[in-house]
Design a protein around this motif. Structure first.
Motif, PDB file in Angstrom:
ATOM      1  N   CYS A  49       0.651  -1.624   0.422  1.00 54.59           N
ATOM      2  CA  CYS A  49      -0.501   0.096   0.308  1.00 54.59           C
ATOM      3  C   CYS A  49       0.850   1.313  -0.296  1.00 54.59           C
ATOM      4  O   CYS A  49       2.058   1.257   0.892  1.00 54.59           O
ATOM      5  CB  CYS A  49      -1.015   0.211   1.443  1.00 54.59           C
ATOM      6  SG  CYS A  49      -1.830   1.349   1.221  1.00 54.59           S
ATOM      7  N   MET A  51       0.242   4.477   0.381  1.00 55.08           N
ATOM      8  CA  MET A  51      -0.029   5.278   1.351  1.00 55.08           C
ATOM      9  C   MET A  51       0.454   4.328   2.871  1.00 55.08           C
ATOM     10  O   MET A  51       1.190   5.402   4.105  1.00 55.08           O
ATOM     11  CB  MET A  51      -1.371   5.528   2.032  1.00 55.08           C
ATOM     12  CG  MET A  51      -1.998   6.113   3.273  1.00 55.08           C
ATOM     13  SD  MET A  51      -4.249   6.561   3.434  1.00 55.08           S
ATOM     14  CE  MET A  51      -3.899   6.784   4.606  1.00 55.08           C
ATOM     15  N   LYS A  52       0.409   3.615   3.203  1.00 57.33           N
ATOM     16  CA  LYS A  52       1.506   3.119   4.254  1.00 57.33           C
ATOM     17  C   LYS A  52       2.567   2.783   4.798  1.00 57.33           C
ATOM     18  O   LYS A  52       2.865   3.438   5.507  1.00 57.33           O
ATOM     19  CB  LYS A  52       0.598   0.957   4.555  1.00 57.33           C
ATOM     20  CG  LYS A  52       1.335   0.412   5.432  1.00 57.33           C
ATOM     21  CD  LYS A  52       0.450   0.498   7.208  1.00 57.33           C
ATOM     22  CE  LYS A  52       1.051  -0.325   8.011  1.00 57.33           C
ATOM     23  NZ  LYS A  52       0.194   0.044   8.611  1.00 57.33           N
ATOM     24  N   CYS A  59      -5.077   2.564   5.015  1.00 58.18           N
ATOM     25  CA  CYS A  59      -5.595   2.914   4.407  1.00 58.18           C
ATOM     26  C   CYS A  59      -7.050   2.144   3.991  1.00 58.18           C
ATOM     27  O   CYS A  59      -6.725   1.627   4.982  1.00 58.18           O
ATOM     28  CB  CYS A  59      -5.722   3.083   3.074  1.00 58.18           C
ATOM     29  SG  CYS A  59      -5.696   1.465   1.647  1.00 58.18           S
ATOM     30  N   CYS A  62      -6.083  -1.330   3.013  1.00 58.93           N
ATOM     31  CA  CYS A  62      -5.445  -2.569   3.422  1.00 58.93           C
ATOM     32  C   CYS A  62      -6.256  -3.341   4.349  1.00 58.93           C
ATOM     33  O   CYS A  62      -7.088  -2.965   5.049  1.00 58.93           O
ATOM     34  CB  CYS A  62      -4.886  -0.949   4.674  1.00 58.93           C
ATOM     35  SG  CYS A  62      -3.372  -0.024   4.119  1.00 58.93           S
ATOM     36  N   THR A 131     -10.997   4.596   8.185  1.00 62.54           N
ATOM     37  CA  THR A 131      -9.645   5.126   7.905  1.00 62.54           C
ATOM     38  C   THR A 131      -9.254   5.808   9.075  1.00 62.54           C
ATOM     39  O   THR A 131      -8.584   5.193   9.791  1.00 62.54           O
ATOM     40  CB  THR A 131      -9.576   5.659   6.623  1.00 62.54           C
ATOM     41  OG1 THR A 131     -10.220   4.978   5.226  1.00 62.54           O
ATOM     42  CG2 THR A 131      -7.868   6.506   6.097  1.00 62.54           C
TER      43      THR A 131
END
Length: 158
Positions: A49, A51-52, A59, A62, A131
């Motif tokens: 991911c 974002m991770k 996110c 995830c 989230t």
């Protein structure tokens, strides 16, 4: 001797409409087969991911691959622990895909699913709230805690 060149036949219009759908189904079947056989928690070839990686935060998606793997093995509770939003909204996405497939096969529109702006914004708000909630310190879990233990049946497989 000059042999006549082979005649190329053009697939019918109906075949041209169905072939992309059959290709998409074959691709989805291959992805599902890979997810069934190879656990995303134990294999590093699955995508990470973004974002991770960039923020360290989960996110809304995830855990979706790991949840899908658990669902394919019949572990609904484990899948729900990994990503409840994915497990709850997954059937709706499957229905949407099935309707699109039927629409392609029938060559006419299926009665539409009415997604009003209110429903759309509610889904966006739900994803944002999910989230935020999953990233609160009280709900923070390490990656090792996110992975359910294999069942006895799975550990006996060769």
């Amino acid at each position: 001797m000059n042999a006549a060149p082979p005649k190329l036949t053009v697939p019918s219009r109906r075949a041209q409409e169905i072939l992309p759908w059959l290709g998409a189904i074959a691709c989805m079947a291959a992805v599902v087969a890979v997810l069934f056989v190879f656990d995303p928690a134990a294999n590093a070839f699955y995508p990470r991911c973004t974002m991770k990686l960039l923020t360290g935060l989960d996110c809304p998606g995830c855990g979706g691959l790991r949840a899908t793997h658990q669902l394919l093995h019949g572990n609904v509770a484990a899948a729900f622990r990994l990503n409840p939003l994915f497990v709850v909204l997954g059937p709706f996405f499957a229905i949407w895909l099935a309707r699109k497939f039927l629409e392609g096969l029938r060559r006419r529109a299926v009665p539409p699913l009415v997604i009003t702006p209110r429903i759309g914004w509610t889904l966006v708000a739900l994803a944002l709230a999910f989230t935020v909630a999953r990233n609160l310190p009280a709900n923070a879990r390490s990656e090792s805690q996110n992975v359910p233990a294999p069942s006895a049946a799975e550990s006996n497989r060769d």
